[in-house]
Design a protein around this motif. Structure first.
Motif, PDB file in Angstrom:
ATOM      1  N   ALA A  28       0.854  -1.192   0.000  1.00  0.00           N
ATOM      2  CA  ALA A  28       0.000   0.000   0.000  1.00  0.00           C
ATOM      3  C   ALA A  28       0.888   1.239   0.000  1.00  0.00           C
ATOM      4  CB  ALA A  28      -0.921  -0.004   1.213  1.00  0.00           C
ATOM      5  N   PHE A  29       0.444   2.252  -0.722  1.00  0.00           N
ATOM      6  CA  PHE A  29       1.259   3.476  -0.845  1.00  0.00           C
ATOM      7  C   PHE A  29       0.344   4.692  -0.900  1.00  0.00           C
ATOM      8  CE2 PHE A  29       0.409   4.309  -5.356  1.00  0.00           C
ATOM      9  CZ  PHE A  29       0.011   3.063  -5.817  1.00  0.00           C
ATOM     10  N   PRO A  30       0.884   5.856  -0.480  1.00  0.00           N
ATOM     11  CA  PRO A  30       0.051   7.056  -0.480  1.00  0.00           C
ATOM     12  C   PRO A  30      -0.087   7.637  -1.879  1.00  0.00           C
ATOM     13  CG  PRO A  30       2.261   7.592   0.254  1.00  0.00           C
ATOM     14  CD  PRO A  30       2.230   6.107   0.061  1.00  0.00           C
ATOM     15  N   VAL A  34      -6.264   8.903  -1.902  1.00  0.00           N
ATOM     16  CA  VAL A  34      -6.346   7.944  -0.795  1.00  0.00           C
ATOM     17  C   VAL A  34      -5.152   6.997  -0.953  1.00  0.00           C
ATOM     18  CG1 VAL A  34      -8.881   8.061  -0.733  1.00  0.00           C
ATOM     19  CG2 VAL A  34      -7.777   6.238  -2.056  1.00  0.00           C
ATOM     20  N   TYR A  35      -4.919   6.124   0.045  1.00  0.00           N
ATOM     21  CA  TYR A  35      -3.873   5.105  -0.110  1.00  0.00           C
ATOM     22  C   TYR A  35      -4.342   4.040  -1.093  1.00  0.00           C
ATOM     23  CZ  TYR A  35      -0.643   6.714   3.496  1.00  0.00           C
ATOM     24  OH  TYR A  35       0.289   7.440   4.199  1.00  0.00           O
ATOM     25  N   GLY A  36      -3.434   3.627  -1.984  1.00  0.00           N
ATOM     26  CA  GLY A  36      -3.732   2.565  -2.930  1.00  0.00           C
ATOM     27  C   GLY A  36      -3.083   1.263  -2.475  1.00  0.00           C
ATOM     28  N   LEU A  37      -3.706   0.134  -2.854  1.00  0.00           N
ATOM     29  CA  LEU A  37      -3.117  -1.181  -2.570  1.00  0.00           C
ATOM     30  C   LEU A  37      -2.489  -1.676  -3.862  1.00  0.00           C
ATOM     31  CD1 LEU A  37      -2.513  -3.621  -0.903  1.00  0.00           C
ATOM     32  CD2 LEU A  37      -4.815  -4.451  -1.319  1.00  0.00           C
ATOM     33  N   GLY A  38      -1.155  -1.523  -3.965  1.00  0.00           N
ATOM     34  CA  GLY A  38      -0.469  -1.769  -5.220  1.00  0.00           C
ATOM     35  C   GLY A  38      -0.019  -3.197  -5.407  1.00  0.00           C
ATOM     36  N   ALA A  53      -7.216  -9.921  -0.919  1.00  0.00           N
ATOM     37  CA  ALA A  53      -6.911  -9.149   0.299  1.00  0.00           C
ATOM     38  C   ALA A  53      -8.048  -8.195   0.645  1.00  0.00           C
ATOM     39  CB  ALA A  53      -5.604  -8.375   0.123  1.00  0.00           C
ATOM     40  N   LYS A  54      -8.695  -7.623  -0.382  1.00  0.00           N
ATOM     41  CA  LYS A  54      -9.785  -6.663  -0.156  1.00  0.00           C
ATOM     42  C   LYS A  54     -11.146  -7.332  -0.004  1.00  0.00           C
ATOM     43  CE  LYS A  54     -10.437  -2.980  -2.592  1.00  0.00           C
ATOM     44  NZ  LYS A  54     -10.526  -1.696  -1.871  1.00  0.00           N
ATOM     45  N   GLY A  55     -11.256  -8.611  -0.422  1.00  0.00           N
ATOM     46  CA  GLY A  55     -12.571  -9.232  -0.506  1.00  0.00           C
ATOM     47  C   GLY A  55     -13.407  -8.553  -1.582  1.00  0.00           C
ATOM     48  N   GLY A 163      -1.609  -7.918   8.012  1.00  0.00           N
ATOM     49  CA  GLY A 163      -1.462  -9.365   7.896  1.00  0.00           C
ATOM     50  C   GLY A 163      -1.942  -9.908   6.562  1.00  0.00           C
ATOM     51  N   ARG A 164      -2.565  -9.061   5.739  1.00  0.00           N
ATOM     52  CA  ARG A 164      -3.053  -9.516   4.422  1.00  0.00           C
ATOM     53  C   ARG A 164      -2.189  -8.977   3.285  1.00  0.00           C
ATOM     54  NH1 ARG A 164      -8.246 -11.355   5.417  1.00  0.00           N
ATOM     55  NH2 ARG A 164      -8.780 -11.362   3.228  1.00  0.00           N
ATOM     56  N   ILE A 165      -1.309  -8.027   3.583  1.00  0.00           N
ATOM     57  CA  ILE A 165      -0.450  -7.430   2.556  1.00  0.00           C
ATOM     58  C   ILE A 165       0.972  -7.345   3.100  1.00  0.00           C
ATOM     59  CG2 ILE A 165      -2.413  -6.119   1.647  1.00  0.00           C
ATOM     60  CD1 ILE A 165      -1.283  -3.607   2.942  1.00  0.00           C
ATOM     61  N   GLU A 166       1.946  -7.259   2.183  1.00  0.00           N
ATOM     62  CA  GLU A 166       3.344  -7.293   2.627  1.00  0.00           C
ATOM     63  C   GLU A 166       3.753  -6.016   3.358  1.00  0.00           C
ATOM     64  OE1 GLU A 166       2.387  -8.991   0.018  1.00  0.00           O
ATOM     65  OE2 GLU A 166       3.241 -10.933   0.572  1.00  0.00           O
TER      66      GLU A 166
END
Ligand code: TXA
Ligand code: MG
Length: 315
Positions: A28-30, A34-38, A53-55, A163-166
């Protein structure tokens, strides 16, 4: 998976984030919105893990984030209008939906097998540094569990996805605070989601823009009726407060939390998701957040869009 790493937004943190992404990890990065899940947009497994990870339902396509216009033009077909809009608004909080190039090289999961692709060139220096270090497009939805309030701080990401992303790169609070405006340019210009670029600014360049999309057949999950949902119930356009409600204000007047005491829409957008989370914590289970009216103009359109979805019946 080991605990989610919290990386600093310095050259070392960016280099570690890029290495994790190259190995198929999720970081995730700013961005300024908003923060994105890259994840690597060319890697089926990384993109599949974003949905997991997001469902997030697989029919909801992702935005491909790029470092520059050249990277964007390798993914989509740009005509003169698209180039003019990109020149005027990129880098910035605008996503363009354009015809997908046959040789784009993206995982088909990114586009949910649509013939179009959503592309964004973010302005945030940390997002830009990460995209340059990674060297290719990053698929990045907002870094929150699907349907929940979007994250505007690294701690919001950790709350929702730990716990779902690095890793998450901590770049502090996002300045714009609502997601990008999505403009469909694969036909006549269509507003697919109001966001950080006011539609009035786009219309100054393109003329009148139709509102696209259909809540039952979403081509943008921001268009699903219930989205951005806190735990508490949300009551909109609340002029009076009922006993026990948490009052989320806008403009002068008594409130538990105030999006902008001065009635400034830019400040209100920047505060929106953080204050919805704070109000949710104050309201507690079974509580209600009463939100003051927000004018429907400029960034107010994006704010009201998010608030309406936060208030919509769930499920
Ligand atoms: O500000 C933003 O846009 C943030 C940051 C991280 O860049 N990202 C974001 O992503 O809001 P997400 O996944 O929460 O929302 C992406 C939206 C969804 O509504 C999706 O349906 C729409 O983009 N979308 C993606 N590809 C599309 C396409 N080909 N046609 C129409 N809509 C598309
Ligand atoms: Mg989202």
């Amino acid at each position: 998976m080991p605990e989610t790493l919290r990386l600093s937004a310095d050259p070392d943190g960016i280099a570690r984030a890029a290495a994790l992404l190259r190995a198929g990890g999720l970081v995730a990065f700013p961005t300024e919105t908003v923060y994105g899940l890259g994840g690597d947009a060319a890697d089926d497994r990384a993109v599949a893990r974003i949905f997991e990870a997001k469902g997030r339902p697989r029919f909801n396509p992702l935005i491909a984030h790029v470092a520059d216009l050249a990277m964007a033009e390798r993914l989509a077909v740009f005509d003169d209008w698209a180039r003019a809009v990109a020149a005027a608004f990129w880098p910035g909080p605008l996503t363009l939906v354009l015809p997908l190039r046959a040789d784009a090289g993206l995982s088909p999961l990114v586009t949910a097998e649509l013939p179009t692709v959503a592309i964004r060139l973010p302005a945030h220096p940390v997002a830009q540094a990460l995209l340059r270090a990674f060297g290719g497009p990053l698929a990045a939805p907002s870094a929150n569990p699907s349907g929940k309030v979007s994250p505007t701080r690294a701690e919001h990401v950790v709350e929702g996805l730990s716990g779902r992303i690095e890793a998450v790169v901590d770049g502090g609070a996002c300045a714009v605070g609502v997601e990008s405006t999505i403009l469909g340019l694969d036909g006549a210009p269509a507003l697919l989601r109001p966001g950080g670029v006011p539609v009035e600014a786009l219309e100054a360049l393109l003329g009148a823009i139709a509102t696209g999309g259909d809540a039952k057949k979403p081509n943008a999950p921001g268009q699903l009726a219930s989205h951005y949902a806190p735990g508490a119930a949300v009551r909109l356009n609340a002029v009076a407060v009922h006993p026990g409600e948490v009052r989320l204000g806008f403009g002068p007047g008594a409130a538990d939390l105030n999006l902008s005491p001065a009635g400034d829409l830019v400040q209100a957008a920047a505060n929106l998701f953080h204050m919805l989370r704070q109000a949710d914590a104050l309201a507690g289970p079974g509580g209600t957040i009463a939100v003051a009216p927000v004018p429907e103009a400029g960034l107010g359109r994006a704010i009201n869009d998010r608030l309406r979805r936060a208030a919509a019946p769930r499920g």
